[in-house]
Design an enzyme around this catalytic site. Structure first.
Site, PDB file in Angstrom:
ATOM      1  CE  LYS A 116      -4.237  -1.729   2.199  1.00 15.09           C
ATOM      2  NZ  LYS A 116      -3.923  -3.150   2.281  1.00 15.09           N
ATOM      3  CE  LYS A 158      -5.808   1.241   5.108  1.00 13.75           C
ATOM      4  NZ  LYS A 158      -6.402   1.992   3.970  1.00 13.75           N
ATOM      5  N   GLY A 164      -8.649  -7.109   3.859  1.00 12.15           N
ATOM      6  CA  GLY A 164      -9.744  -7.670   4.630  1.00 12.15           C
ATOM      7  C   GLY A 164      -9.885  -7.095   6.029  1.00 12.15           C
ATOM      8  N   GLY A 165      -9.317  -5.890   6.263  1.00  7.23           N
ATOM      9  CA  GLY A 165      -9.445  -5.267   7.569  1.00  7.23           C
ATOM     10  C   GLY A 165      -8.441  -5.744   8.601  1.00  7.23           C
ATOM     11  CG  HIS A 208     -14.933   1.066  -0.261  1.00 10.15           C
ATOM     12  ND1 HIS A 208     -14.211   0.116   0.419  1.00 10.15           N
ATOM     13  CD2 HIS A 208     -14.565   0.929  -1.555  1.00 10.15           C
ATOM     14  CE1 HIS A 208     -13.450  -0.550  -0.431  1.00 10.15           C
ATOM     15  NE2 HIS A 208     -13.667  -0.079  -1.632  1.00 10.15           N
ATOM     16  CG  HIS A 234     -12.351  -2.629   7.951  1.00  9.75           C
ATOM     17  ND1 HIS A 234     -12.432  -1.271   7.739  1.00  9.75           N
ATOM     18  CD2 HIS A 234     -11.931  -2.787   9.239  1.00  9.75           C
ATOM     19  CE1 HIS A 234     -12.068  -0.634   8.849  1.00  9.75           C
ATOM     20  NE2 HIS A 234     -11.766  -1.525   9.760  1.00  9.75           N
ATOM     21  CD  GLU A 274     -10.962  -1.717  -3.054  1.00 13.58           C
ATOM     22  OE1 GLU A 274     -10.867  -1.312  -1.876  1.00 13.58           O
ATOM     23  OE2 GLU A 274     -11.243  -2.873  -3.357  1.00 13.58           O
ATOM     24  NE  ARG A 296      -8.310  -9.664  -5.364  1.00 14.41           N
ATOM     25  CZ  ARG A 296      -9.407  -9.118  -4.870  1.00 14.41           C
ATOM     26  NH1 ARG A 296     -10.520  -9.124  -5.594  1.00 14.41           N
ATOM     27  NH2 ARG A 296      -9.438  -8.566  -3.675  1.00 14.41           N
TER      28      ARG A 296
END
Length: 650
Positions: A116, A158, A164-165, A208, A234, A274, A296
């Site tokens: 990220k 994060k 997946g949170g 989101h 999430h 996103e 993906r």
């Protein structure tokens, strides 16, 4: 060019890819684990090859075995689906080194978006707006705390390699930063083997919204947005396209940013960019920021297909065959509105605990698109994600699409395992969601208002009673014999802690009176064979051994009791911590003699790709630990026993 494709996946997405591949005239090769030997995706394939044991690490994550299976079957390409190896750059390189085509992006594109912090730096260079934050390599506690103060609380910690949170913590003030950092790092280390973190500004009214992109390695287009704001911890619950409240100006800005992101890495195939959006003052072009790119096909891709008329899997396969982009941006348009809900085997009342079970009844409404990897009679395995199906509705506008979704869920039937279907029905009918007032905190705020488990009405109990003794069919409804009086039967039903002792009296071939003690219900069978009370049809039933399920406005499951076999008073249950599902013991946190308090963490159980915490049911002292770390156990097995309390002794 290739004429056959191996699908390196299972379940719903394997079936989804197989349908399009076969429609294109391609030969389909499936792979399967021990648990999936008789699975739906295996039955759909032209050829299926066994690749290992039940655990993903012993089968679906073994890239070398999957490549060997493709070569053995003579497949020319491998489609990864989503999850498992779909975003594994080393797997992509191995596929191509074996002379096969990978249906997806290049290894370089996957690596560029894999972490990220690096991805955000790359996007900033490409002119894509990013959330204010710290993404640096210096991971010292002091610097991270200093950066959090500079960004301004509240902040999100994060995991750099997260998803997946997992490895994510919200910190409201400087006082809680150290604890939040330690917790996020520990979870990230366990989940990803990488405890590096980044820090971002927390958006107070977040939405989101993601943009579907598609590239051929040189050019790219976007296929508009999806709103995925309706989330729980999430995890996405309901997705829709287009986003409520979206303006042309905002859509153009977000679409252009997403295309810039795709072009910056020479993206090939289907991907999703996103964004986190500040919805506190409507949707504004200066209030969206890049979060991550999923390299993906997304779980929620069907809503994009519904509003654009594009088969994204077909596009993936065509571009993998060497074709250029199948359409230009100006040729793409939005047609109506679409929703997708994710139907899972999970116990909502128990904190959305994943469930297993045999799907004794599985029926979906014809007006919905149902993407599923299971069939009626299949078992929900403890080894994989417990998704049953994705249900998708489409309509000319949001109101009609949502009405079709709610009606379709009412007509869908699942029995044999607990599901989140009633929760989805209630959520889709909540006034905030109906009005399009969505953000990522909506479910948490309204959870107590959702009527997803209402008490069974007398009419529902009456219908369950009829089904419990086999009188739901027209051929048997008038049977029974008694001297000098009408035929009567007594039935005992339970639902949770509620017990009904019911007297049923047959008045004729089309009339039955059910006495519930405090209330009587008279049921009449109509000309189509449906039971009605007061002129209104109640629902449908299915009897499964010692239980009966009623499908009405909600799904109600009753146990058919034998009064001679009632359970004990349950005193021992207060002393025993049991496994709620099959799984692997991933941690034991107490030992014999340890004092514990109610709610204290005692053991960890890994099941269905998640880690579950087993807590003390009351204050007490550990008498005995019955399991060890690494043990594979079944549901209902005792894990930890507490010493007898004074109340137990009394």
């Amino acid at each position: 060019m290739f004429d056959s494709v191996l699908i390196a996946n299972r379940g719903e997405i394997a079936c989804r890819v197989a349908r399009t591949a076969r429609a294109m005239g391609l030969r389909v090769v499936a792979v399967y684990s021990d648990a999936d030997r008789d699975a739906a995706h295996v039955a759909m394939a032209d050829q299926a090859i066994w690749i290992g044991g039940n655990a993903p690490a012993d089968s679906y994550l073994l890239g070398d075995r999957i490549i060997a299976a493709a070569l053995e079957a003579g497949a020319g390409a491998i489609h990864p689906g989503y999850g498992f190896l779909s975003e594994n750059a080393e797997f992509v390189e191995a596929v191509e080194a074996a002379g096969l085509v990978f249906v997806g992006p290049t290894a370089g594109a996957i690596r560029a978006m894999g972490l990220k912090d690096a991805a955000k730096a790359l996007m900033a260079e490409a002119g894509v707006p990013v959330v204010p934050g710290y993404h640096g390599a210096d991971q010292s506690d002091g610097l991270l705390a200093e950066e959090a103060g500079r960004i301004g609380y509240p902040v999100l910690i994060k995991a750099v390699a997260g998803g997946g949170g997992k490895g994510m913590r919200l910190v409201e003030s400087a006082d809680g930063f150290a604890d939040g950092l330690a917790s996020a790092r520990a979870e990230a280390r366990t989940a990803f083997g990488n405890d590096a973190v980044l820090i971002e500004k927390y958006v107070s009214s977040p939405r989101h919204i993601e943009v579907q992109v598609f590239g051929d390695g040189a050019e790219a287009v976007h296929l508009f947005e999806r709103d995925c704001s309706l989330q729980r911890r999430h995890q996405k619950v309901i997705e829709e396209a287009p986003a409520p409240g979206m303006t042309d100006e905002m859509r153009e800005a977000m679409g252009a940013a997403a295309v810039r992101a795709a072009k910056a890495i020479g993206y090939r195939g289907a991907g999703t960019v996103e964004f986190i959006v500040d919805g506190s003052d409507g949707l504004r072009p200066d209030r969206f920021w890049f979060m991550e790119m999923n390299t993906r096909l997304q779980v929620e891709h069907p809503v994009t297909e519904a509003i654009t008329g594009v088969d994204l899997v077909e596009w993936q396969l065509r571009v993998a065959m060497g074709e250029p982009l199948p359409a230009r941006q100006e040729e793409l348009s939005i047609n109506g509105h679409a929703f997708e809900v994710r139907l899972y085997a999970e116990d909502v009342a128990a904190g959305f605990l994943p469930a297993t079970g045999r799907l004794d009844r599985l029926r979906f409404a014809q007006e919905l698109r149902a993407d599923s990897g299971v069939r009626e009679g299949d078992e929900i395995s403890p080894h994989y994600d417990p998704m049953i199906a994705k249900l998708i509705s489409h309509g000319p506008n949001r109101t009609i699409a949502l009405s079709r979704l709610r009606r379709g869920m009412m007509q869908s039937q699942v029995a044999g395992t607990v599901t989140n279907l009633d929760f989805l029905k209630s959520l889709a009918g909540h006034c905030d969601f109906v009005e399009g007032r969505v953000d990522t905190g909506l479910i948490a705020r309204v959870m107590d208002d959702l009527d997803y488990a209402p008490a069974a009405t007398p009419e529902v109990v009456a219908l369950a009673t009829i089904s419990a003794i086999g009188l739901q069919n027209a051929a048997t409804a008038h049977q029974g014999f008694a001297l000098w009086s009408r035929f009567r039967r007594f039935v005992q039903l339970t639902q949770g802690d509620k017990v009904w002792t019911v007297c049923l009296q047959i008045n004729g071939p089309r009339a039955i009176t059910v006495d519930l003690g405090e209330e009587q219900v008279t049921l009449m069978r109509d000309s189509e064979g449906h039971w009605r009370a007061g002129g209104a049809r109640i629902g449908e039933t299915v009897a499964l051994g010692e239980s009966v399920t009623v499908f009405a406005s909600h799904t109600y499951t009753f146990a058919i009791d034998d009064p001679l076999n009632r359970a004990s008073d349950g005193a021992d249950e207060a002393r025993l911590v049991i496994a709620p599902m099959p799984g692997v013991v991933s941690g034991v946190l107490v030992k014999a003699g340890d004092p514990v308090s109610a709610g204290m963490r005692m053991a960890l159980l890994e099941a269905m790709k998640m880690e579950h915490t087993l807590c003390a049911p009351r204050d007490g002292v550990v008498a005995e630990v019955l399991v060890r770390e690494g043990d594979q156990i079944e549901a209902g097995v005792g894990m930890i026993r507490l010493e007898e309390s004074e109340e137990d002794a009394a």
